[in-house]
Every structure is written in C-alpha cells, then in structure tokens.
Design a protein around this motif. Structure first.
Motif, short mmCIF file in Angstrom:
data_model
loop_
_atom_site.label_atom_id
_atom_site.label_comp_id
_atom_site.label_asym_id
_atom_site.label_seq_id
_atom_site.Cartn_x
_atom_site.Cartn_y
_atom_site.Cartn_z
N GLY A 42 -45.13 -19.87 -9.34
CA GLY A 42 -45.56 -19.31 -8.07
C GLY A 42 -46.90 -18.60 -8.17
O GLY A 42 -47.67 -18.56 -7.20
N CYS A 72 -37.45 -16.06 -5.37
CA CYS A 72 -37.17 -17.06 -4.34
C CYS A 72 -35.96 -17.92 -4.67
O CYS A 72 -35.27 -18.39 -3.77
CB CYS A 72 -38.38 -17.96 -4.14
N CYS A 327 -36.02 -22.73 3.07
CA CYS A 327 -36.46 -22.23 1.77
C CYS A 327 -36.18 -23.22 0.64
O CYS A 327 -37.02 -23.46 -0.22
CB CYS A 327 -35.79 -20.89 1.46
N MET A 331 -39.08 -24.81 -1.62
CA MET A 331 -39.15 -24.37 -3.00
C MET A 331 -39.05 -25.52 -3.99
O MET A 331 -39.56 -25.44 -5.10
CB MET A 331 -38.02 -23.37 -3.26
N LEU A 356 -39.05 -16.87 0.36
CA LEU A 356 -40.38 -17.40 0.06
C LEU A 356 -41.48 -16.76 0.89
O LEU A 356 -42.65 -16.85 0.55
CB LEU A 356 -40.40 -18.92 0.29
N GLY A 362 -44.11 -16.39 -3.60
CA GLY A 362 -43.51 -17.37 -2.71
C GLY A 362 -44.54 -18.29 -2.08
O GLY A 362 -45.63 -17.85 -1.69
#
Length: 380
Positions: A42, A72, A327, A331, A356, A362
């Motif tokens: 991230g 996350c 999410c 992700m 996120l 995120g």
C-alpha cells in the motif's frame, strides 16, 4: 535531503520513463492489451499516486493495487473483537493510530473511545509495555497488527514482557505474512497478472527468497522496490525488461536497504515467539492457509486471545461486508476504487464505509487524496 533528492531527480526520471516507453513498445503492450503489474504494498500505491507515476508512465501499463495494507485486509469480525476487548472495564487497549477509524459492524475504535473505552494510541508496542508497567492493576492489551515489517517489534516486546514477568501485558495478535495471499491471487483464474513490484519494508525483514515460488512455480517476475519515484520507475522497468526477455526472476532493486536473506535478528525473534496459524481470514480473500501468525504456547501468558477467550481461540464469527462496500474487490485488484458505487459518496475519509478509505496505505484513500474532485467525478 541528501540520499532522498537523488531518487526524485526529474532528469533521471525522464530518462527511465523514456526507457520504459521503449520497452513497452518492444513488448507490444497497448491501452487495450496492457501489461498488468501489481504493486503489493500500500505504501507503493500511495507513492504511485503522490508522484503521478500512473500518469507519467505510457499507455500499455496497468497498475493493479494488491492486498498490501494490513489494516485493510482485516475482516470486520476482528475489528469487532478489538472493540469487545477495549470495552472491558479492566482493559487499557493500545493501538497504532491507523486502526482507530476502521469501521466494525457497529462502531470503530475511535467511536468506542468516545463512548468511554480506555483506548490509547501508541507509536510502538514498547509504549504499551510502559503503560503496563505504570498501571499494574489494569490489563494492557496491544493490538498486534501488520505484515512482517511490524512483527519483529511485537515479538521483541513479548520477549521483554516475559523477562520482566509483566503479567498484565498481552497482545491481540493479527500479524500476517505476504507470500500466502500472493499465492492465493495467482491461483485465482480470474486474476490477470504479468508481474509484481514487491514490498520493500517487508523484504527488509524476510529478504527476497520467500518470493522464489512466484518465478519458479508461476512463471512471473517480481522486483523488490523502494518507495521513491525513481525506485518505482526503475522497478517497473526491470519487470518490463524481464517480460520482454522472457525471463522470470526475483530481483532486488532496493538492495541499499533489503539484504538477500533478510534481518537475522528479526527473523529469530519472529521464530521464537510466533507460529503459523492453520488459516487466517482476509477481507476479500477469505481464509488463507498459514497466512497469519499466532503466539506460541511458550508465551501463552501474553496472548490476549487465550487470556480473554476471544478470536480464533473462541467461536469464530463471520461478518459480511456492508451493503454496497467493494473493499474486497478493490483490495484484490478486481476493481478500481472509482468503480465502487460508494466511492466519494457513501464512503469518504470523514465518513468511511470501508477500511481502504481510512488507512494511510489504502487504495481508496490514495485515489481520494491525490485525485480529489477528479476522482469523485470519474466515479460518477
């Protein structure tokens, strides 16, 4: 800014971008048929958007944002268990600030603190140890969270607590490891991935060889990368050159920080304190075998799950994502943040629906922070 400005030199960046454009052309990648490169970390996602690398790189490269944000990937059930622990009257619950605003099913840790729970933000598990020393009549729980980057500091703190026989200190262990979710993504027949930009800070601890299976078993290149613009551009170029040349190797662009075999002291502490869980639930990916760590029986006195009969040590609770929240899809790279129907509307940094949008790593937060109104307009 010596040793930082060198990695932000626009002249050098232009030279690398020119080479990237050349190699993309040699591969024959286009906007309609791009090379799909996943940045796992991230921190890399935010650097890409902070420096506009997604706009500077030529058409023919598609950045896929991976599950590299430890806040996350936690399922909502684990956030609920944190709040359950924090709301016990005997408990002082300590956590990194990143986790404070992650929503559970009913509330976040920030909201639980506003409701009266004794929740304190700390910068290190050593801060939590000091709180335990100063409050011998209270149970101090540290929210152990993160990939291999933060795992050693928690392990060393548990070892210190054991030496001091600090019986009122425990860790709610949610430490996870990077290689298993990469394998899960590669095993997914719906994922299209041509190469990886590997995490720099994680690799500083574990080295580069835990990724060997990516090249050997799946035929995909991975380049461990630093976090400055030139680091990332050079790493992308290295991935593209491997694809052009028909090679599949694990390379280390971040060799000034990442040793080949990792950090021996950190690895020894991790091995002493933790063992692999049989499985661990990931948001968007479900249960993944041996992807999480738990505290060994030797240190069971400092395991909050054992002490308070919560989490994997008790009856598991499966919690569905909020309606409309994407999410999991974002992700795991199946969806861009702007494609989520809640992005910038039902989910904003001020009123987040999913993790996120909250975490400093995120993907949704990166799009919102660096895309601003344009990102919201694109979502509409």
């Amino acid at each position: 800014m010596k040793y930082a400005e060198e990695f932000r030199d626009p002249v050098a960046a232009r030279a690398v971008l020119d080479e990237i454009t050349k190699v993309v052309g040699e591969i024959g990648a286009t906007a309609d048929n791009p090379v799909h490169i996943m940045e796992i970390c991230g921190g890399h996602t935010h650097a890409i958007f902070r420096y506009g690398l997604d706009k500077l790189t030529p058409e023919g490269i598609e950045f896929i944002h991976g599950p590299g944000c430890p806040v996350c990937v936690l399922p909502m059930s684990r956030v609920d268990e944190c709040i359950e622990l924090a709301e016990r009257p005997e408990v002082i619950f300590t956590t990194f600030g990143d986790a404070m605003r992650v929503p559970g099913t009913q509330k976040s840790l920030m909201q639980a603190k506003a409701d009266g729970a004794d929740i304190r933000m700390v910068y290190s598990p050593l801060d939590a140890l000091e709180i335990a020393r100063r409050n011998p009549d209270r149970e101090v729980v540290f929210f152990g969270l993160g990939f291999e980057t933060t795992t050693p500091s928690t392990a060393l703190s548990i070892q210190q607590a054991a030496r001091e026989e600090l019986g009122n200190f425990s860790v709610f262990c949610n430490h996870i490891t990077v290689p298993p979710p990469i394998k899960a993504l590669l095993d997914d027949p719906h994922m299209v991935l041509d190469g990886f930009v590997g995490p720099g800070h994680v690799s500083m601890v574990i080295g580069v060889h835990p990724y060997d299976f990516i090249a050997e078993d799946y035929g995909k290149p991975l380049v461990v990368a630093g976090f400055e613009p030139l680091d990332l551009l050079q790493s992308v170029l290295m991935v593209l050159e491997q694809i052009r040349d028909g090679r599949c190797e694990i390379e280390n662009q971040y060799s000034r920080v990442v040793p080949e075999h990792g950090n021996a002291v950190s690895l020894a502490a991790i091995d002493d304190v933790y063992e692999a869980r049989p499985s661990f639930e990931w948001r968007g990916l479900g249960e993944i075998d041996a992807s999480g760590l738990r505290i060994r029986d030797t240190y069971a006195a400092f395991d909050a799950e054992e002490k308070f009969n919560i989490g994997y040590g008790a009856e598991r609770r499966i919690v569905e994502e909020p309606e409309g929240c994407s999410c999991g899809a974002v992700m795991t790279g199946r969806m861009k943040p702007v494609a989520c129907p809640q992005f910038g509307k039902g989910c904003t940094p001020e009123m987040p629906l999913g993790a996120l949008m909250v975490s400093s790593e995120g993907a949704c937060a990166a799009y919102y922070q660096y895309g601003g109104a344009r990102a919201v307009e694109a979502a509409e």
